[in-house]
Design a protein around this motif. Structure first.
Motif, PDB file in Angstrom:
ATOM      1  N   TYR A   1     -31.833 -38.110 -35.889  1.00  0.00           N
ATOM      2  CA  TYR A   1     -31.672 -39.746 -36.973  1.00  0.00           C
ATOM      3  C   TYR A   1     -32.086 -40.601 -36.056  1.00  0.00           C
ATOM      4  O   TYR A   1     -32.701 -41.735 -36.751  1.00  0.00           O
ATOM      5  CB  TYR A   1     -30.343 -39.208 -36.578  1.00  0.00           C
ATOM      6  N   ALA A   2     -32.216 -41.045 -35.050  1.00  0.00           N
ATOM      7  CA  ALA A   2     -32.612 -42.176 -33.858  1.00  0.00           C
ATOM      8  C   ALA A   2     -34.006 -41.949 -33.996  1.00  0.00           C
ATOM      9  O   ALA A   2     -34.750 -42.730 -34.421  1.00  0.00           O
ATOM     10  CB  ALA A   2     -31.899 -42.018 -32.693  1.00  0.00           C
TER      11      ALA A   2
ATOM     12  N   ARG B   1     -40.486 -54.333 -37.794  1.00  0.00           N
ATOM     13  CA  ARG B   1     -39.269 -55.139 -36.892  1.00  0.00           C
ATOM     14  C   ARG B   1     -38.351 -54.801 -37.997  1.00  0.00           C
ATOM     15  O   ARG B   1     -37.206 -55.110 -36.750  1.00  0.00           O
ATOM     16  CB  ARG B   1     -40.005 -56.500 -38.426  1.00  0.00           C
ATOM     17  N   LEU B   2     -38.509 -53.765 -39.030  1.00  0.00           N
ATOM     18  CA  LEU B   2     -37.265 -53.293 -38.887  1.00  0.00           C
ATOM     19  C   LEU B   2     -36.724 -52.125 -37.670  1.00  0.00           C
ATOM     20  O   LEU B   2     -35.173 -52.192 -38.018  1.00  0.00           O
ATOM     21  CB  LEU B   2     -37.084 -52.585 -40.014  1.00  0.00           C
TER      22      LEU B   2
ATOM     23  N   LEU C   1     -32.125 -51.594 -34.982  1.00  0.00           N
ATOM     24  CA  LEU C   1     -31.675 -50.395 -34.490  1.00  0.00           C
ATOM     25  C   LEU C   1     -31.895 -50.121 -33.241  1.00  0.00           C
ATOM     26  O   LEU C   1     -30.663 -49.424 -32.232  1.00  0.00           O
ATOM     27  CB  LEU C   1     -32.933 -49.450 -34.867  1.00  0.00           C
ATOM     28  N   ILE C   2     -33.161 -50.754 -32.216  1.00  0.00           N
ATOM     29  CA  ILE C   2     -32.955 -50.288 -30.810  1.00  0.00           C
ATOM     30  C   ILE C   2     -31.763 -51.066 -30.225  1.00  0.00           C
ATOM     31  O   ILE C   2     -31.589 -50.858 -29.216  1.00  0.00           O
ATOM     32  CB  ILE C   2     -34.486 -51.427 -29.952  1.00  0.00           C
ATOM     33  N   ILE C   3     -31.986 -52.676 -30.889  1.00  0.00           N
ATOM     34  CA  ILE C   3     -30.413 -53.332 -29.688  1.00  0.00           C
ATOM     35  C   ILE C   3     -29.253 -52.377 -30.356  1.00  0.00           C
ATOM     36  O   ILE C   3     -28.611 -52.050 -29.303  1.00  0.00           O
ATOM     37  CB  ILE C   3     -31.016 -55.078 -30.405  1.00  0.00           C
TER      38      ILE C   3
ATOM     39  N   LEU D   1     -24.977 -53.880 -36.670  1.00  0.00           N
ATOM     40  CA  LEU D   1     -26.902 -53.395 -37.125  1.00  0.00           C
ATOM     41  C   LEU D   1     -26.737 -53.410 -39.013  1.00  0.00           C
ATOM     42  O   LEU D   1     -27.725 -53.165 -39.432  1.00  0.00           O
ATOM     43  CB  LEU D   1     -26.218 -52.048 -37.023  1.00  0.00           C
ATOM     44  N   ILE D   2     -25.450 -53.066 -39.549  1.00  0.00           N
ATOM     45  CA  ILE D   2     -25.992 -53.114 -40.778  1.00  0.00           C
ATOM     46  C   ILE D   2     -26.271 -54.714 -41.681  1.00  0.00           C
ATOM     47  O   ILE D   2     -26.847 -54.757 -42.445  1.00  0.00           O
ATOM     48  CB  ILE D   2     -24.298 -52.715 -42.186  1.00  0.00           C
ATOM     49  N   VAL D   3     -25.358 -55.633 -40.677  1.00  0.00           N
ATOM     50  CA  VAL D   3     -25.514 -56.935 -41.378  1.00  0.00           C
ATOM     51  C   VAL D   3     -27.169 -57.402 -40.937  1.00  0.00           C
ATOM     52  O   VAL D   3     -27.679 -58.206 -41.605  1.00  0.00           O
ATOM     53  CB  VAL D   3     -24.711 -58.257 -40.913  1.00  0.00           C
TER      54      VAL D   3
END
Length: 610
Positions: A170-171, A184-185, A189-191, A280-282
């Motif tokens: 998944y990652a 940029r997306l 996720l990385i953070i 993460l979602i927001v």
């Protein structure tokens, strides 16, 4: 047929790869996992494909939305039927097949097979431990550690394999898919991944340490409760229900406190991960919408990013509890190591030969022994017993009588000297063959919670029904066995005797023990208070059987009732682990020493002699 094929992948009763399991946790894991590596290799492969399929479904969602946006309803199926058919094949055929293979490997092969294999090997190893090992711990705690270690090791191993692929696939695929849409997306996720890993590094070791403490407290509680149940008669006789409740209360309080310490840390971890997931979602959804407003990504990319992030968030919660469970199970395995991996203190020599008894001569050659303390229980004892000689061991409590026969049975290893049987050092022969050549009747007769027949056949499993009945008759046990019954309606020889034989009286248990030794018919006989639980009438009735049993055998008898062993060939008087007198009954009385004083006390007490 399919179920059986998977169920046979692991041989439950295979031999352990070495004499003793390792005493370090990761070596302990590898010790068992290498025995079932084929099943785990298959699970890894199946897990990889299943995880890729799960991620592919999110990719298909993005493709379908973009196809719908860019095609007319009239031509959607005619233009894109190939890709749509492939998506349907993956969802309807491939996904169920690999999920099914995963479940078959876990539920039919690893869960029952690996667990039972670990329990079998651990039980076999612990069963070879010395008597001292079992006397230094609760029986309930030993049993619980045998049972829980197999479960805990299996669960943590399976969960690690499942979690490994979910995290990696998944990652990695999420980063690749996000990069394809817009680099940029990837940033939120990385953070999030850095924050998630940091949280795991902080919380997991602390949860692990507290889980180990909680598991240890749980084992102690189990031992406390089982100890009370095992000794329920003593508890009732002394009317100490309140005392036992207080004892259990303290153990429950300790276990609850340790569990609360572990769950506090788990709750803190849950709150931290939930906060990270919300961010993460927001951030990902907000960034995807902004990129769409700038015409930099498609609507399908928004659906992909949002759906995949929500899936990752749900998965992260599952991973969090899986990791928590993994380390809780590792704590249980570490707790089990304390018992399972202890070295065997009384072990056979690698080249141990079977004992061969032709005459039955016994020689205690300058034997020294203590139970680990500073006081010598047996101090340089030297005793020769001729073939077929019948000796009685006499002495005050604590003189070392029972210890001496326990050393002969090699229930403990001596600290110095030798014990020889027909010139063979018992430390050099196999314990199994040694004890097979010695019949022993103990004062505290403990029977297995099985049928009368099973308990008697412990003496000689291959005995015929006629030999069994003859032994019962000679021990005068046929007077009560036909009258026995249990709650399941079994009667006579098939009746169950209860734990440690509690459904029988002391005299009945003693007669079963005598019948069992009669059936064994070993060349050396040891009787430690063999008739202590019998009344005088029954003792007199089976005295003839005991005399028949002793014929042609080397006999060592211990009795506090000196009248029962006064007819022995020789009496050996012990005091503080040393022989202080030796001779026949008449010779010892004439010496007017310790034996004469003991005889005077008993006859004075029973027949009124001053």
């Amino acid at each position: 047929m399919l179920f059986r094929r998977f169920e046979r992948l692991i041989n439950i009763f295979q031999d352990a790869p070495s004499e003793a399991p390792p005493d370090r946790v990761w070596s302990f894991y590898f010790y068992y996992l290498r025995q079932v590596w084929r099943s785990f290799a298959a699970l890894l492969a199946v897990g990889l494909v299943a995880s890729l399929i799960e991620v592919a479904l999110f990719s298909y969602l993005s493709r379908i939305i973009d196809l719908a946006n860019n095609s007319s309803p009239a031509t959607l199926f005619s233009e894109h039927w190939g890709i749509l058919l492939w998506m349907a094949f993956v969802a309807l055929i491939l996904r169920p097949v690999f999920i099914g293979l995963h479940d078959l490997l876990v539920n039919q092969s690893i869960n029952p097979g690996m667990t039972s294999m670990i329990r079998w090997q651990n039980h076999n190893y612990v069963l070879r431990q010395s008597l001292n090992f079992f006397q230094n711990d609760f029986a309930g705690r030993i049993a619980q550690r045998i049972m829980q270690t197999g479960n805990a090791l299996r669960d943590s191993a399976v969960q690690t394999v499942d979690a490994l692929w979910h995290v990696l696939i998944y990652a990695v695929t999420a980063l690749v898919l996000f990069a394809q849409a817009d680099w940029r997306l990837m940033v939120p996720l990385i953070i999030w991944m850095v924050g998630y890993i940091s949280a795991m590094r902080f919380f997991v070791p602390r949860i692990k340490a507290r889980s180990v403490a909680s598991s240890d407290a749980r084992s102690k509680l189990m031992g406390c409760i089982v100890d009370g149940y095992t000794n329920i008669t003593t508890l009732k006789l002394f009317a100490h229900t309140d005392l036992e409740q207080r004892y259990a209360r303290e153990a429950i309080e300790e276990q609850t406190d340790k569990m609360r310490q572990a769950t506090r840390m788990a709750t803190s971890m849950d709150l931290t991960i939930s906060t990270l997931n919300g961010l993460l979602i927001v951030s990902t959804t907000g960034l995807a919408l902004w990129l769409w407003t700038q015409s930099l990504i498609s609507v399908g990319a928004i659906a992909l990013a949002t759906g995949l992030v929500i899936r990752i968030v749900n998965m992260s919660g599952w991973i969090m509890w899986v990791i928590n469970g993994i380390f809780e199970n590792i704590g249980m395995v570490q707790d089990g190591l304390k018992t399972i991996s202890q070295p065997i203190t009384v072990a056979d020599q690698p080249d141990a030969e079977p004992l061969r008894v032709q005459r039955g001569a016994i020689h205690f050659d300058r034997v020294h022994f203590d139970y680990g303390g500073s006081r010598q229980v047996i101090n340089g004892l030297d005793l020769n017993i001729k073939p077929g000689e019948k000796i009685g061991l006499i002495g005050p409590s604590g003189a070392g009588k029972s210890t001496l026969v326990n050393l002969l049975m090699r229930l403990y290893d001596i600290n110095g000297g030798r014990i020889l049987i027909d010139g063979q050092d018992i430390a050099q022969v196999s314990q199994q063959s040694l004890r097979a050549q010695i019949g022993m009747i103990t004062q505290d007769t403990s029977l297995l919670h099985r049928s009368i027949r099973d308990n008697l056949l412990y003496g000689r499993p291959d005995a015929s029904e006629e030999e069994l009945i003859a032994a019962i008759h000679r021990a005068r046990a046929d007077e009560f066995i036909p009258l026995l019954s249990d709650p399941q309606g079994r009667t006579g020889l098939d009746a169950q005797v209860g734990e440690r034989g509690v459904k029988l009286s002391g005299g009945q248990r003693q007669r079963i023990a005598i019948a069992r030794v009669l059936l064994k018919d070993a060349p050396i006989l040891v009787m430690d208070e063999a008739t202590s639980a019998l009344d005088s009438e029954v003792e007199a009735a089976i005295q003839e059987s005991l005399e028949t049993l002793m014929q042609g055998k080397t006999v060592i008898a211990i009795a506090h009732r000196l009248s029962t062993i006064a007819k022995m060939d020789r009496l050996v008087v012990l005091e503080k682990g040393e022989i202080v007198e030796s001779g026949s009954h008449r010779e010892l009385l004439a010496q007017n020493g310790l034996y004469a004083r003991l005889w005077q006390h008993q006859t004075g007490g029973f027949v009124g002699v001053d």
